[in-house]
Scaffold this motif. Sequence first.
Motif, PDB file in Angstrom:
ATOM      1  N   TYR A  45       0.851  -1.180   0.000  1.00 51.90           N
ATOM      2  CA  TYR A  45       0.000   0.000   0.000  1.00 51.90           C
ATOM      3  C   TYR A  45       0.886   1.227   0.000  1.00 51.90           C
ATOM      4  O   TYR A  45       1.957   1.236   0.607  1.00 51.90           O
ATOM      5  N   LEU A  46       0.438   2.262  -0.650  1.00 53.87           N
ATOM      6  CA  LEU A  46       1.131   3.536  -0.556  1.00 53.87           C
ATOM      7  C   LEU A  46       0.444   4.317   0.542  1.00 53.87           C
ATOM      8  O   LEU A  46      -0.560   4.986   0.325  1.00 53.87           O
ATOM      9  N   ARG A  81     -14.900  -3.928   3.280  1.00 54.06           N
ATOM     10  CA  ARG A  81     -14.355  -3.803   4.622  1.00 54.06           C
ATOM     11  C   ARG A  81     -15.411  -4.083   5.673  1.00 54.06           C
ATOM     12  O   ARG A  81     -15.156  -4.714   6.696  1.00 54.06           O
ATOM     13  N   LEU A 123     -16.918   1.825  -7.339  1.00 52.49           N
ATOM     14  CA  LEU A 123     -15.694   1.294  -6.759  1.00 52.49           C
ATOM     15  C   LEU A 123     -15.585   1.690  -5.294  1.00 52.49           C
ATOM     16  O   LEU A 123     -15.233   0.872  -4.440  1.00 52.49           O
ATOM     17  N   VAL A 124     -15.878   2.960  -5.030  1.00 54.87           N
ATOM     18  CA  VAL A 124     -15.769   3.430  -3.650  1.00 54.87           C
ATOM     19  C   VAL A 124     -16.721   2.658  -2.758  1.00 54.87           C
ATOM     20  O   VAL A 124     -16.357   2.166  -1.680  1.00 54.87           O
ATOM     21  N   ASP A 183     -11.209   3.648  -2.391  1.00 54.01           N
ATOM     22  CA  ASP A 183     -12.000   2.844  -1.466  1.00 54.01           C
ATOM     23  C   ASP A 183     -11.999   3.411  -0.060  1.00 54.01           C
ATOM     24  O   ASP A 183     -12.480   2.767   0.859  1.00 54.01           O
ATOM     25  N   GLY A 213     -15.620  -0.924  -2.147  1.00 58.04           N
ATOM     26  CA  GLY A 213     -14.530  -1.013  -1.187  1.00 58.04           C
ATOM     27  C   GLY A 213     -15.042  -0.948   0.235  1.00 58.04           C
ATOM     28  O   GLY A 213     -14.624  -1.724   1.105  1.00 58.04           O
ATOM     29  N   LYS A 261      -5.274   5.138   2.191  1.00 61.33           N
ATOM     30  CA  LYS A 261      -3.999   4.831   1.580  1.00 61.33           C
ATOM     31  C   LYS A 261      -4.307   4.295   0.192  1.00 61.33           C
ATOM     32  O   LYS A 261      -5.440   3.960  -0.120  1.00 61.33           O
ATOM     33  N   LEU A 262      -3.281   4.232  -0.627  1.00 55.57           N
ATOM     34  CA  LEU A 262      -3.510   3.852  -2.010  1.00 55.57           C
ATOM     35  C   LEU A 262      -3.152   2.399  -2.219  1.00 55.57           C
ATOM     36  O   LEU A 262      -1.998   2.004  -2.036  1.00 55.57           O
ATOM     37  N   ASP A 322      -9.776   4.082   2.312  1.00 53.82           N
ATOM     38  CA  ASP A 322      -9.050   3.590   3.477  1.00 53.82           C
ATOM     39  C   ASP A 322      -7.828   4.450   3.767  1.00 53.82           C
ATOM     40  O   ASP A 322      -6.932   4.025   4.490  1.00 53.82           O
TER      41      ASP A 322
END
Lengths: 187, 746
Positions: free
Chosen positions: A122-123, B692, B684-685, A159, B688, A163-164, A161
């Motif tokens: 992850y970035l 989770r 996509l978002v 998404d 995701g 981070k990439l 979170d």
Amino acid sequence: MGNKQTIFTDEQLDAYQDCTFFTRKEILRLHSRYHELAPHLVPMDYTNDPDCKLPLALIVNMPELNENPFRNRIVESFSEDGMGNLSFNEFVDMFSVLSEMAPRELKAIYAFKIYDFNVDNYLCKEDLVKTLNRLTKEELTPEEVVLVCEKAIEEADLDGDNKLSYADFENMITRAPDFLSTFHIRI
Amino acid sequence: MEVDSVFYTDHSGRISSNPLLDQLPSYQSLLYRRKSSTAGTKRRSSSRGRIGSSGSGKWGVGTISRREEKQKSQTEERPIRELPRTMAEKRRDNTQRLEEDRELSSLKQLEHSTRRHLRRLRDDVHQWLGSLKLWRGDIHVIEGMFGTGILSYFSFLRFLVMLNLIIFVLMFSFVMLPIIIAPSVSGNITYNLNLGSECSAYPSSTRRGLVIFHQHITDLLSGGGFLEQTYLFYGYYRADKIHFSNSTYNLPLAYLLVTIAYLFFSLIWIVKRSAAGFKRNLVQDEDRFQSFCNKIFAGWDFCITNENAVRLKRSSLLYELRTDLEEERIKQKIADRTRKERCRIYLIRLILNLFVIGVLMGCFYSIYRATIFSQEVQMATKKDNFIMDLICEYLPSIVITLANFITPLLFSAIINYEDYSPAFEIRFTLMRCVFMRLTSIGVLLFSLWSQITKCGNEPCLCGYNHVLYPCWETRIGQEMYKLTIFDFIIIFAVTVFVEFPRKLIVQHCDCGLAKWFGQQEFAIPQNVLEIVYGQTICWIGTFYSPMLPAICTMKYFFIFYIKKVSLMNNCRPATRPFRASSSNFFFLVVLLIGLALACLPVSFSVAQINSSQACGPFVNYTTSWEVLPNTVSELPHGIKTLLFALSSEAFAVSFFVVTCLIMFYVIALAGAHKRVINQLREQLVVEGRDKRFLIQKLCQAQRLSAIKSPGSKSQPRSPSYHTSFSNNFNESVFLAHSPPDSSTHV
């Protein structure tokens, strides 16, 4: 046709030509560059695939890589042991991926690896901060650095979170117009 | 060490584990795209059938093997060098593919091997073509020293050299070559009839008697005197038809068609070159979308090898990032503006725009007057002073150059008060400069036209002023020739007499003035405008002076070396960086504007102004365009009716309507695609987040079941799964079954 060279067999050269984006002449030239780095270590005869690896310090001193702020990460990403020791195969592979003809997807994969300093796939913010500091040699104030990294993550994170992941990175890099022209080294 | 971690084994030995995520289909598909880890040598030879050994055994083996097949076939289709694997694996794959090939039928073998050979041949040809490219070594050096922004300027210059060369080859082979080779292939040239009327009187301009040396120089620099009646200008091409042994070559028709052809060819080549940049610009829907990501991840030029260049690149990147942060701040400020402030800003902008328009009008008027004055002086037969003579000849060029020098400074000073965002400022100033440069040529041509078609108070006898301009096309050709020469002289003089001393002063003199001045910046936009200006003149002038493209080719050839030397020695790159991607597109857009502007005067003079009766190939026709309808009327009946139908109004209107429909359809399609992209991104978002959430719930559920049945021991996982969801899940969550003995384990 051409000169009679005894460094590689014809099958080896064919295999290299299929596995990289280089032609035979360029592969021979790469071999001479590799040899120049450590003439006493690198054999001139590669027909029986000798197992010779050059350490990170030698490779990073090449003129093409010397001034690159990410030189250590680049060499580490292409080395199998992750420590930066490159065999000739990996050396050629590195320059093949960084050449002009490599497709964008391939470059994106390796770019992700290069920028992932802590190798956690992850970035995260720390990776970005390190990248930015390497780029600007720490001439931005810490608040500016934090701001820029936050904005970057905000732009690319899909998404949510913070981070990439590789998917985020790939999606972002396909829309970065300069990527193909800047992510290449000419040798 | 277990086999299938996706990336490197973590050297810190950290055990992170969520095998659930390893089983996700999306993660599985990513495995195929990853390089494998250190245990490569221990693996079995086929590295393709890898699945995560996280126990997919019991869990949907069927689906996984099917997916494996699909992915296997996908990877098989792609050439090996595009797969992200280590070299050793790739070579192994290669040998495996070759072995597999031997098992296939001979036809398939042939197919594969031809494909392989073709690919190798194509690579070799590419490399050979690349080595032929002009200035490859120089451009490589420049790229290493200054990065891709400045590189784009030099490759643009190279493109223009090639374009001009091809235009010249077109002109030469269709217009000059037939005349030159006619005597040697026993062709018979019929010249235009000299009707002896008033309009066809053409006084010779060659000097007679003792010619002083400096008059030759005047002639060379102004295209008059001994140069006027040469291949250089339109007036020399008096041939009407050239009769070869079995065909007739219609020179006026060829001349006209070549003009149309070179304009069309330039258009196609520029559009083709800009297509890639245009596509990219369309994809970036917002102005500054992803600018931070773009700068961080794609901002560093990996080609730079020079230490100075690295320092400059770093400072330009810093500048860019700071500008972006500043722009965010300004955006915020603009949004916070009160109504009163907004009115004030709009008023200021209105006043300043009026001022800009006033300045432009002033410049245009001075160009007009200078042109008229220069034309009048040239008509006067008494020419005394050599220097004054030259200055009067070059007066329009001098005025244009002065105007183009002062106005950018003025514009960049004004824009500070108009309070736009920095990105818009740059673009707006540039647009104003482009407008100024290209319109000044238009004003020059307009003033020439007004002189040519003005005959005192009565209408002109021959359609043009035959007394002052017996051969007006040659006169226009001479003006374009002078503009070209002067442009080149100015570029050379500025480099040698302004930039070089400036650098010396800055280097050796330590006074405050020198420091404030600083070293010359290589400002890319201004340099690009310079060469686009020269190219526009070339396009306009080729019709009147067929050898002008050759002169322009040589001019750009020398400009390359002048600019390169100037860049290496005198300049430093601009602190305001110019991105390579957007710059290519910008250059070509400006060039297209120049081309559009060049087409206007040429088509107007071809269609409207009467061609000279005293010189040139169109003596027998009223206007130059007339040669085309004349030829068409001599064609056979079938083709004639077809051409008439194509040029009728009915066809034109229906063609226009169909084109509009297609355009609307394509625009609607693009809009729909954009909407779909946005929807997919939102999806996509959401996905995701769903993922989770579900994982969290699953972990909770398993935790509860583990608590409820404390007796069942979950097997400890081997430390080979390195996913970084360890941040979210601080206890290891294990699957309820043991890992199967899949063949991926060694």
